[in-house]
Motif scaffolding. Structure first.
Motif, PDB file in Angstrom:
ATOM      1  N   TYR A 208       0.796  -1.220   0.000  1.00 46.66           N
ATOM      2  CA  TYR A 208       0.000   0.000   0.000  1.00 46.66           C
ATOM      3  C   TYR A 208       0.835   1.280   0.000  1.00 46.66           C
ATOM      4  CZ  TYR A 208      -3.537  -3.442   1.341  1.00 46.66           C
ATOM      5  OH  TYR A 208      -4.353  -4.542   1.369  1.00 46.66           O
ATOM      6  N   LYS A 209       1.886   1.311   0.808  1.00 49.08           N
ATOM      7  CA  LYS A 209       2.700   2.522   0.894  1.00 49.08           C
ATOM      8  C   LYS A 209       3.372   2.829  -0.446  1.00 49.08           C
ATOM      9  CE  LYS A 209       3.680   2.373   5.860  1.00 49.08           C
ATOM     10  NZ  LYS A 209       4.744   2.293   6.904  1.00 49.08           N
ATOM     11  N   GLU A 210       3.853   1.780  -1.113  1.00 49.81           N
ATOM     12  CA  GLU A 210       4.489   1.975  -2.419  1.00 49.81           C
ATOM     13  C   GLU A 210       3.451   2.442  -3.441  1.00 49.81           C
ATOM     14  OE1 GLU A 210       7.203  -1.188  -3.740  1.00 49.81           O
ATOM     15  OE2 GLU A 210       7.013  -2.003  -1.716  1.00 49.81           O
ATOM     16  N   ALA A 211       2.263   1.848  -3.369  1.00 46.42           N
ATOM     17  CA  ALA A 211       1.193   2.229  -4.295  1.00 46.42           C
ATOM     18  C   ALA A 211       0.815   3.690  -4.099  1.00 46.42           C
ATOM     19  CB  ALA A 211      -0.026   1.334  -4.074  1.00 46.42           C
ATOM     20  N   LEU A 212       0.680   4.102  -2.842  1.00 50.63           N
ATOM     21  CA  LEU A 212       0.296   5.475  -2.543  1.00 50.63           C
ATOM     22  C   LEU A 212       1.373   6.458  -2.989  1.00 50.63           C
ATOM     23  CD1 LEU A 212      -1.861   7.255  -1.258  1.00 50.63           C
ATOM     24  CD2 LEU A 212      -0.691   6.982   0.938  1.00 50.63           C
ATOM     25  N   LYS A 213       2.626   6.098  -2.779  1.00 53.90           N
ATOM     26  CA  LYS A 213       3.726   6.975  -3.200  1.00 53.90           C
ATOM     27  C   LYS A 213       3.723   7.148  -4.720  1.00 53.90           C
ATOM     28  CE  LYS A 213       8.690   7.811  -2.753  1.00 53.90           C
ATOM     29  NZ  LYS A 213       8.797   8.283  -4.150  1.00 53.90           N
ATOM     30  N   LEU A 214       3.489   6.063  -5.446  1.00 50.59           N
ATOM     31  CA  LEU A 214       3.439   6.147  -6.905  1.00 50.59           C
ATOM     32  C   LEU A 214       2.321   7.088  -7.357  1.00 50.59           C
ATOM     33  CD1 LEU A 214       3.986   2.411  -7.897  1.00 50.59           C
ATOM     34  CD2 LEU A 214       5.340   4.336  -8.752  1.00 50.59           C
ATOM     35  N   VAL A 215       1.155   6.946  -6.734  1.00 49.24           N
ATOM     36  CA  VAL A 215       0.016   7.793  -7.101  1.00 49.24           C
ATOM     37  C   VAL A 215       0.317   9.256  -6.818  1.00 49.24           C
ATOM     38  CG1 VAL A 215      -2.364   8.384  -6.517  1.00 49.24           C
ATOM     39  CG2 VAL A 215      -1.716   5.996  -6.825  1.00 49.24           C
ATOM     40  N   GLU A 216       0.857   9.533  -5.644  1.00 48.34           N
ATOM     41  CA  GLU A 216       1.158  10.918  -5.282  1.00 48.34           C
ATOM     42  C   GLU A 216       2.230  11.512  -6.190  1.00 48.34           C
ATOM     43  OE1 GLU A 216       2.065  10.502  -1.152  1.00 48.34           O
ATOM     44  OE2 GLU A 216      -0.039  10.818  -0.544  1.00 48.34           O
ATOM     45  N   ASP A 217       3.232  10.705  -6.542  1.00 50.99           N
ATOM     46  CA  ASP A 217       4.267  11.174  -7.471  1.00 50.99           C
ATOM     47  C   ASP A 217       3.657  11.500  -8.827  1.00 50.99           C
ATOM     48  OD1 ASP A 217       6.196  10.896  -5.553  1.00 50.99           O
ATOM     49  OD2 ASP A 217       7.033   9.020  -6.340  1.00 50.99           O
ATOM     50  N   GLY A 218       2.723  10.647  -9.270  1.00 49.20           N
ATOM     51  CA  GLY A 218       2.064  10.870 -10.550  1.00 49.20           C
ATOM     52  C   GLY A 218       1.237  12.149 -10.546  1.00 49.20           C
ATOM     53  N   LEU A 219       0.478  12.368  -9.484  1.00 53.32           N
ATOM     54  CA  LEU A 219      -0.358  13.557  -9.388  1.00 53.32           C
ATOM     55  C   LEU A 219       0.481  14.825  -9.283  1.00 53.32           C
ATOM     56  CD1 LEU A 219      -3.160  12.237  -6.993  1.00 53.32           C
ATOM     57  CD2 LEU A 219      -3.360  12.713  -9.446  1.00 53.32           C
ATOM     58  N   ASN A 220       1.630  14.712  -8.634  1.00 52.31           N
ATOM     59  CA  ASN A 220       2.512  15.876  -8.487  1.00 52.31           C
ATOM     60  C   ASN A 220       3.179  16.287  -9.810  1.00 52.31           C
ATOM     61  OD1 ASN A 220       2.004  16.183  -5.754  1.00 52.31           O
ATOM     62  ND2 ASN A 220       3.715  14.885  -5.127  1.00 52.31           N
TER      63      ASN A 220
END
Length: 250
Positions: A208-220
Protein backbone atom coordinates in the motif's frame (compact mmCIF):
# COMPACT_ATOMS: atom_id res chain seq x y z
CA UNK A 1 6.70 19.26 -72.99
CA UNK A 2 4.55 16.32 -71.94
CA UNK A 3 7.38 14.96 -69.75
CA UNK A 4 7.78 18.36 -68.13
CA UNK A 5 4.04 18.44 -67.44
CA UNK A 6 4.11 14.97 -65.86
CA UNK A 7 7.10 15.94 -63.71
CA UNK A 8 5.39 19.10 -62.51
CA UNK A 9 2.19 17.17 -61.86
CA UNK A 10 4.00 14.56 -59.78
CA UNK A 11 5.92 17.26 -57.93
CA UNK A 12 2.68 19.07 -57.20
CA UNK A 13 1.07 15.87 -55.98
CA UNK A 14 4.01 15.20 -53.68
CA UNK A 15 3.81 18.71 -52.30
CA UNK A 16 0.07 18.36 -51.76
CA UNK A 17 0.47 15.05 -49.98
CA UNK A 18 3.13 16.52 -47.72
CA UNK A 19 0.81 19.42 -46.98
CA UNK A 20 -1.75 16.85 -45.88
CA UNK A 21 0.77 15.36 -43.48
CA UNK A 22 1.58 18.84 -42.18
CA UNK A 23 -2.13 19.51 -41.71
CA UNK A 24 -2.51 16.25 -39.84
CA UNK A 25 0.45 17.16 -37.63
CA UNK A 26 -1.14 20.52 -36.90
CA UNK A 27 -4.37 18.93 -35.71
CA UNK A 28 -2.42 16.22 -33.88
CA UNK A 29 -0.56 18.85 -31.88
CA UNK A 30 -3.83 20.69 -31.25
CA UNK A 31 -6.01 17.64 -30.53
CA UNK A 32 -6.81 19.01 -27.06
CA UNK A 33 -8.29 22.23 -28.46
CA UNK A 34 -11.93 22.78 -27.41
CA UNK A 35 -11.76 19.65 -25.26
CA UNK A 36 -13.96 19.36 -22.19
CA UNK A 37 -12.06 17.75 -19.35
CA UNK A 38 -10.97 14.37 -20.74
CA UNK A 39 -13.18 14.44 -23.85
CA UNK A 40 -11.83 15.78 -27.14
CA UNK A 41 -13.66 17.77 -29.79
CA UNK A 42 -14.84 15.31 -32.44
CA UNK A 43 -14.56 17.85 -35.27
CA UNK A 44 -10.87 18.42 -34.60
CA UNK A 45 -10.16 14.70 -34.36
CA UNK A 46 -11.98 14.06 -37.64
CA UNK A 47 -9.89 16.76 -39.35
CA UNK A 48 -6.78 15.03 -38.05
CA UNK A 49 -7.92 11.62 -39.28
CA UNK A 50 -8.92 12.83 -42.74
CA UNK A 51 -5.63 14.70 -43.21
CA UNK A 52 -3.60 11.59 -42.36
CA UNK A 53 -5.74 9.45 -44.67
CA UNK A 54 -4.97 11.82 -47.53
CA UNK A 55 -1.28 11.83 -46.63
CA UNK A 56 -1.19 8.05 -46.98
CA UNK A 57 -1.45 8.51 -50.75
CA UNK A 58 2.14 9.79 -50.79
CA UNK A 59 4.58 6.89 -50.43
CA UNK A 60 7.20 9.20 -48.87
CA UNK A 61 4.75 10.25 -46.15
CA UNK A 62 2.93 6.94 -45.69
CA UNK A 63 4.93 5.51 -42.78
CA UNK A 64 4.66 8.63 -40.61
CA UNK A 65 1.01 9.12 -41.59
CA UNK A 66 0.32 5.49 -40.65
CA UNK A 67 1.82 6.01 -37.19
CA UNK A 68 -0.27 9.10 -36.59
CA UNK A 69 -3.45 7.62 -38.02
CA UNK A 70 -3.18 4.60 -35.71
CA UNK A 71 -2.84 6.96 -32.76
CA UNK A 72 -5.70 9.09 -34.07
CA UNK A 73 -7.93 6.00 -34.19
CA UNK A 74 -6.95 5.14 -30.62
CA UNK A 75 -7.51 8.72 -29.51
CA UNK A 76 -10.95 8.91 -31.13
CA UNK A 77 -12.03 5.58 -29.66
CA UNK A 78 -10.93 6.48 -26.14
CA UNK A 79 -11.43 10.25 -25.93
CA UNK A 80 -14.22 11.08 -28.38
CA UNK A 81 -16.61 8.13 -28.61
CA UNK A 82 -18.58 7.55 -25.43
CA UNK A 83 -17.41 4.48 -23.55
CA UNK A 84 -20.96 3.13 -23.51
CA UNK A 85 -21.25 3.29 -27.31
CA UNK A 86 -20.18 -0.29 -27.90
CA UNK A 87 -21.11 -0.47 -31.59
CA UNK A 88 -19.22 2.68 -32.55
CA UNK A 89 -16.12 1.62 -30.64
CA UNK A 90 -16.21 -1.88 -32.11
CA UNK A 91 -16.52 -0.49 -35.65
CA UNK A 92 -13.68 2.01 -35.18
CA UNK A 93 -11.26 -0.44 -33.59
CA UNK A 94 -12.07 -3.05 -36.24
CA UNK A 95 -10.99 -0.51 -38.87
CA UNK A 96 -7.88 0.29 -36.85
CA UNK A 97 -7.10 -3.41 -36.36
CA UNK A 98 -7.22 -4.11 -40.09
CA UNK A 99 -5.21 -0.99 -40.91
CA UNK A 100 -2.65 -1.83 -38.23
CA UNK A 101 -2.23 -5.34 -39.59
CA UNK A 102 -1.64 -3.97 -43.09
CA UNK A 103 0.87 -1.33 -41.97
CA UNK A 104 2.69 -3.72 -39.65
CA UNK A 105 3.15 -6.14 -42.56
CA UNK A 106 4.54 -3.29 -44.66
CA UNK A 107 6.73 -1.73 -41.94
CA UNK A 108 7.57 -4.64 -39.60
CA UNK A 109 10.56 -2.87 -38.02
CA UNK A 110 8.61 0.25 -37.05
CA UNK A 111 8.12 -0.10 -33.29
CA UNK A 112 5.61 2.73 -33.11
CA UNK A 113 3.33 1.01 -35.61
CA UNK A 114 3.76 -2.33 -33.83
CA UNK A 115 2.89 -0.77 -30.46
CA UNK A 116 -0.16 1.11 -31.71
CA UNK A 117 -1.35 -1.93 -33.63
CA UNK A 118 -1.11 -3.93 -30.38
CA UNK A 119 -2.93 -1.22 -28.44
CA UNK A 120 -5.81 -0.93 -30.90
CA UNK A 121 -5.99 -4.71 -31.20
CA UNK A 122 -6.41 -4.88 -27.43
CA UNK A 123 -9.17 -2.28 -27.49
CA UNK A 124 -10.91 -4.11 -30.32
CA UNK A 125 -10.79 -7.38 -28.36
CA UNK A 126 -12.50 -5.71 -25.39
CA UNK A 127 -15.42 -4.72 -27.59
CA UNK A 128 -15.41 -7.94 -29.61
CA UNK A 129 -15.42 -10.17 -26.52
CA UNK A 130 -12.33 -10.82 -24.41
CA UNK A 131 -12.77 -14.59 -24.05
CA UNK A 132 -13.51 -15.13 -27.72
CA UNK A 133 -10.52 -12.96 -28.65
CA UNK A 134 -8.30 -15.05 -26.38
CA UNK A 135 -9.55 -18.24 -28.04
CA UNK A 136 -8.70 -16.76 -31.44
CA UNK A 137 -5.13 -16.01 -30.34
CA UNK A 138 -5.46 -12.24 -30.07
CA UNK A 139 -3.87 -12.11 -26.60
CA UNK A 140 -0.79 -13.93 -27.88
CA UNK A 141 -0.66 -11.56 -30.86
CA UNK A 142 -0.73 -8.54 -28.54
CA UNK A 143 2.01 -10.08 -26.40
CA UNK A 144 4.19 -10.84 -29.42
CA UNK A 145 3.73 -7.38 -30.94
CA UNK A 146 4.58 -5.69 -27.62
CA UNK A 147 7.67 -7.86 -27.21
CA UNK A 148 8.71 -7.14 -30.79
CA UNK A 149 8.33 -3.39 -30.22
CA UNK A 150 9.94 -3.56 -26.76
CA UNK A 151 6.88 -1.81 -25.40
CA UNK A 152 7.25 -2.80 -21.76
CA UNK A 153 4.11 -0.96 -20.66
CA UNK A 154 1.80 -2.91 -22.99
CA UNK A 155 3.61 -6.17 -22.27
CA UNK A 156 3.39 -5.63 -18.51
CA UNK A 157 -0.26 -4.66 -18.76
CA UNK A 158 -1.03 -7.84 -20.70
CA UNK A 159 0.55 -9.96 -17.95
CA UNK A 160 -1.21 -7.86 -15.31
CA UNK A 161 -4.76 -8.08 -16.65
CA UNK A 162 -5.03 -11.35 -18.52
CA UNK A 163 -6.05 -14.36 -16.42
CA UNK A 164 -4.07 -17.57 -16.32
CA UNK A 165 -6.20 -20.21 -18.08
CA UNK A 166 -4.67 -23.69 -18.42
CA UNK A 167 -4.22 -24.77 -22.06
CA UNK A 168 -6.07 -21.71 -23.44
CA UNK A 169 -3.92 -18.95 -21.89
CA UNK A 170 -1.05 -20.29 -19.83
CA UNK A 171 1.55 -17.52 -20.19
CA UNK A 172 0.27 -14.53 -18.11
CA UNK A 173 2.50 -14.08 -15.05
CA UNK A 174 2.09 -11.42 -12.34
CA UNK A 175 5.83 -11.46 -11.65
CA UNK A 176 6.48 -10.61 -15.29
CA UNK A 177 3.86 -7.85 -15.05
CA UNK A 178 5.92 -6.38 -12.21
CA UNK A 179 9.15 -6.75 -14.16
CA UNK A 180 7.91 -5.10 -17.33
CA UNK A 181 5.90 -2.29 -15.72
CA UNK A 182 8.87 -1.42 -13.49
CA UNK A 183 11.08 -1.34 -16.58
CA UNK A 184 8.56 0.86 -18.42
CA UNK A 185 8.44 3.28 -15.48
CA UNK A 186 12.22 3.59 -15.41
CA UNK A 187 12.23 4.11 -19.16
CA UNK A 188 9.64 6.92 -19.04
CA UNK A 189 8.93 8.19 -15.49
CA UNK A 190 6.57 10.90 -16.82
CA UNK A 191 4.07 8.46 -18.35
CA UNK A 192 1.02 8.66 -16.08
CA UNK A 193 -0.51 5.49 -17.47
CA UNK A 194 2.53 3.44 -16.46
CA UNK A 195 2.39 5.02 -13.00
CA UNK A 196 -1.30 4.13 -12.76
CA UNK A 197 -0.79 0.53 -13.86
CA UNK A 198 2.16 0.00 -11.53
CA UNK A 199 0.26 1.53 -8.61
CA UNK A 200 -2.70 -0.78 -9.31
CA UNK A 201 -0.31 -3.72 -9.26
CA UNK A 202 1.17 -2.59 -5.95
CA UNK A 203 -2.34 -2.35 -4.49
CA UNK A 204 -3.08 -5.91 -5.62
CA UNK A 205 0.18 -6.98 -3.98
CA UNK A 206 -0.91 -5.29 -0.71
CA UNK A 207 2.11 -2.98 -0.98
CA UNK A 208 0.00 0.00 0.00
CA UNK A 209 2.70 2.52 0.89
CA UNK A 210 4.49 1.97 -2.42
CA UNK A 211 1.19 2.23 -4.29
CA UNK A 212 0.30 5.48 -2.54
CA UNK A 213 3.73 6.97 -3.20
CA UNK A 214 3.44 6.15 -6.90
CA UNK A 215 0.02 7.79 -7.10
CA UNK A 216 1.16 10.92 -5.28
CA UNK A 217 4.27 11.17 -7.47
CA UNK A 218 2.06 10.87 -10.55
CA UNK A 219 -0.36 13.56 -9.39
CA UNK A 220 2.51 15.88 -8.49
CA UNK A 221 3.79 15.71 -12.05
CA UNK A 222 0.79 17.61 -13.35
CA UNK A 223 -0.40 17.50 -16.96
CA UNK A 224 2.00 17.33 -19.90
CA UNK A 225 1.38 19.90 -22.64
CA UNK A 226 1.69 17.25 -25.33
CA UNK A 227 -0.83 14.88 -23.69
CA UNK A 228 -3.39 17.25 -22.19
CA UNK A 229 -6.55 15.20 -22.68
CA UNK A 230 -4.84 11.86 -22.05
CA UNK A 231 -3.25 13.02 -18.79
CA UNK A 232 -6.52 14.51 -17.54
CA UNK A 233 -8.07 11.05 -17.88
CA UNK A 234 -5.11 9.42 -16.15
CA UNK A 235 -5.19 11.95 -13.30
CA UNK A 236 -8.81 11.28 -12.36
CA UNK A 237 -8.05 7.56 -12.44
CA UNK A 238 -5.08 8.17 -10.15
CA UNK A 239 -7.26 10.18 -7.78
CA UNK A 240 -9.83 7.38 -7.72
CA UNK A 241 -7.08 4.83 -7.07
CA UNK A 242 -5.71 6.97 -4.24
CA UNK A 243 -9.02 6.68 -2.40
CA UNK A 244 -9.05 2.91 -2.89
CA UNK A 245 -5.53 2.64 -1.47
CA UNK A 246 -6.38 4.77 1.56
CA UNK A 247 -9.46 2.65 2.20
CA UNK A 248 -7.38 -0.54 1.98
CA UNK A 249 -4.82 0.87 4.43
CA UNK A 250 -7.40 1.42 7.19
Amino acid sequence: MFRVFIFLFLLGSLSFANKDLDEGEYWFKNRARNSKNDHADSLIVEKMIHAYKRALQDSTAEEKAAERLLYAYYFKGCYVIDYQNHDARLQLFAISKDFGEKMHAKYPKNHTISSLYAQNLSLWSQEYGALQAVKEGIAKKIRDLSTEAENWQFLGRAHQLLPYIPIILNWPDKDLADKYLTRAHKQDPADLNTILFLAELRLDQNRYKEALKLVEDGLNRGIRNTYTVEDKRSRWKLKDLKEKIKKAMK
